[in-house]
Motif scaffolding. Structure first.
Motif, short mmCIF file in Angstrom:
data_model
loop_
_atom_site.label_atom_id
_atom_site.label_comp_id
_atom_site.label_asym_id
_atom_site.label_seq_id
_atom_site.Cartn_x
_atom_site.Cartn_y
_atom_site.Cartn_z
N GLY A 1 0.82 -1.20 0.00
CA GLY A 1 0.00 0.00 0.00
C GLY A 1 0.85 1.25 0.00
O GLY A 1 0.57 2.22 -0.73
N ARG A 2 1.91 1.26 0.81
CA ARG A 2 2.80 2.42 0.88
C ARG A 2 3.43 2.72 -0.46
O ARG A 2 3.46 3.87 -0.93
N ILE A 3 3.96 1.69 -1.10
CA ILE A 3 4.65 1.88 -2.38
C ILE A 3 3.66 2.29 -3.46
O ILE A 3 3.95 3.19 -4.27
N CYS A 4 2.49 1.66 -3.49
CA CYS A 4 1.47 2.06 -4.47
C CYS A 4 1.06 3.52 -4.26
O CYS A 4 0.86 4.27 -5.22
N GLY A 5 0.95 3.93 -3.00
CA GLY A 5 0.61 5.31 -2.71
C GLY A 5 1.69 6.28 -3.14
O GLY A 5 1.40 7.36 -3.69
N ASP A 6 2.95 5.93 -2.91
CA ASP A 6 4.06 6.78 -3.36
C ASP A 6 4.03 6.95 -4.87
O ASP A 6 4.18 8.06 -5.40
N LEU A 7 3.85 5.84 -5.58
CA LEU A 7 3.82 5.91 -7.04
C LEU A 7 2.61 6.69 -7.54
O LEU A 7 2.69 7.38 -8.56
N ALA A 8 1.50 6.60 -6.81
CA ALA A 8 0.31 7.36 -7.19
C ALA A 8 0.56 8.86 -7.07
O ALA A 8 0.12 9.65 -7.91
N LEU A 9 1.27 9.28 -6.03
CA LEU A 9 1.57 10.70 -5.88
C LEU A 9 2.53 11.20 -6.96
O LEU A 9 2.48 12.36 -7.36
N ILE A 10 3.39 10.31 -7.44
CA ILE A 10 4.33 10.70 -8.50
C ILE A 10 3.64 10.83 -9.84
O ILE A 10 3.93 11.75 -10.62
N THR A 11 2.67 9.96 -10.13
CA THR A 11 2.07 9.91 -11.47
C THR A 11 0.64 10.43 -11.52
O THR A 11 0.11 10.65 -12.61
N LEU A 12 -0.04 10.59 -10.37
CA LEU A 12 -1.43 11.05 -10.30
C LEU A 12 -2.34 10.28 -11.26
O LEU A 12 -2.95 10.86 -12.18
N PRO A 13 -2.50 8.99 -11.04
CA PRO A 13 -3.34 8.17 -11.93
C PRO A 13 -4.82 8.25 -11.56
O PRO A 13 -5.41 7.30 -11.02
N PHE A 14 -5.45 9.38 -11.87
CA PHE A 14 -6.86 9.55 -11.56
C PHE A 14 -7.73 8.53 -12.31
O PHE A 14 -8.87 8.26 -11.93
N GLY A 15 -7.18 7.94 -13.40
CA GLY A 15 -7.89 6.91 -14.14
C GLY A 15 -7.83 5.55 -13.49
O GLY A 15 -8.49 4.62 -13.96
N GLY A 16 -7.06 5.41 -12.43
CA GLY A 16 -7.04 4.15 -11.69
C GLY A 16 -5.67 3.51 -11.60
O GLY A 16 -4.79 3.74 -12.44
N ILE A 17 -5.50 2.70 -10.56
CA ILE A 17 -4.31 1.89 -10.35
C ILE A 17 -4.70 0.44 -10.62
O ILE A 17 -5.73 -0.03 -10.14
N TYR A 18 -3.87 -0.27 -11.39
CA TYR A 18 -4.18 -1.64 -11.78
C TYR A 18 -3.05 -2.55 -11.31
O TYR A 18 -1.91 -2.43 -11.76
N LEU A 19 -3.37 -3.46 -10.39
CA LEU A 19 -2.40 -4.40 -9.84
C LEU A 19 -2.42 -5.67 -10.67
O LEU A 19 -3.49 -6.25 -10.92
#
Length: 323
Positions: free
Chosen positions: A244-262
């Motif tokens: 969760g931490r790493i996904c959150g860090d990457l989300a702040l870097i890229t701002l994927p408002f279209g979604g995160i896909y694991l």
């Protein structure tokens, strides 16, 4: 890709390679064959065998590989295979050629994955079709890449995010990092967030608690958790929180408002446990930006052939651009 143009696709993993045919963005599921990498000297030999058996002369070819790609060429991380346009041209005779990192191929598949192969883990907020997305792969290794839509084109920049340094936020995470670093100099995210990484976390938990039940496989640890083992539950919680931490860090870097896909086998096995074992806490652990993180929906991809679909979609766009 014109419906009259046949493409050959390959998804090269560390152990096996999947090869298939496609017309347009549609992969022919009945054409998929699996090859054991150890039985072949390289991707050229695999494609030769496949096409001679299928008796097909493709006009386009795309390969997704588990390793860094630069200028349509690369060498697999865990296998001594080289992949480049020249090898593909000799093996297939195709004129349109492409080499992608396997995670890039997964990114190109977004928007073309059947709903039954997508599980919504966490709701976000509605976004425009052009909003950035983020694909994160957790399996034998770890990687992540943003996915951008520019009008009718898809851009998935290559990345090797799994080798970045792990951010630490607690004393137990520091002890875990020190434990792993004793055996792995320069330990990166992949040393923790992968199948082997989960096993390292289990071994660390056993050392912390003075247990000699080390060196279990990931499947054995998950089975122990299902049976109520407290150490296994602690290992799953640590893994989920770090993920969760790493996904959150990457989300702040890229701002994927279209979604995160694991994606990936490990992400899939952890999917049922992520929300109850600390993923959201790790994802939202951003101080005053914790509520900001609620904008990003999180999906789990369960499509085994998404990388092949991504290869087909990428070729489709390439041929439309040059039409």
């Amino acid at each position: 890709m014109s419906s009259g143009i046949t493409a050959v696709l390959a998804d090269i993993g560390g152990t096996n390679t999947r090869v298939a045919l496609a017309r347009g963005a549609e992969v022919d599921a009945g054409s998929i064959r699996r090859y054991r990498n150890a039985d072949h000297p390289g991707i050229g030999a695999v494609l030769h065998d496949y096409l001679s058996t299928a008796q097909v002369a493709p006009q386009a070819a795309c390969v997704a590989m588990a390793g860094p790609v630069r200028d349509s060429a690369g060498r697999l991380t865990n296998l001594d295979w080289e992949v480049n346009r020249e090898i593909l041209a000799e093996a297939t005779g195709a004129e349109t050629l492409a080499v992608l990192n396997d995670l890039q191929a997964q990114g190109h598949a977004l928007g073309h994955i059947a709903p039954e192969n997508l599980t919504l883990l966490r709701r976000g907020q509605p976004a425009s079709p052009q909003a950035a997305r983020l694909v994160i792969g957790v399996g034998t290794g770890m990687n992540a890449a943003p996915v951008y839509r520019l009008d009718d084109r898809t851009l998935v920049p290559p990345s090797e995010a799994g080798h970045a340094t792990l951010a630490l936020r607690s004393d137990d995470e520091l002890r875990l990092f020190q434990y792993v670093s004793r055996k792995h100099d320069g330990a990166g995210i992949e040393h923790f967030l992968s199948g082997r990484g989960f096993e390292r976390i289990w071994n660390w938990v056993c050392e912390e608690e003075g247990s000699d039940e080390r060196d279990r496989s990931a499947a054995e640890i998950m089975a122990a958790m299902a049976a109520g083992d407290a150490r296994a539950h602690r290992a799953v919680e640590m893994f989920s929180r770090l993920m969760g931490r790493i996904c959150g860090d990457l989300a702040l870097i890229t701002l994927p408002f279209g979604g995160i896909y694991l994606i990936g086998g490990v992400a899939r096995h952890f999917g049922p446990h992520l929300l109850s074992c600390g993923f959201v806490d790790g994802f939202r652990d951003k101080g005053r930006f914790s509520t900001f993180m609620d904008q990003f929906p999180v999906h789990l991809v369960t499509d085994d052939y998404a990388a092949l679909t991504g290869c087909a979609c990428h070729l489709t766009e390439q041929l439309q651009i040059h039409a």
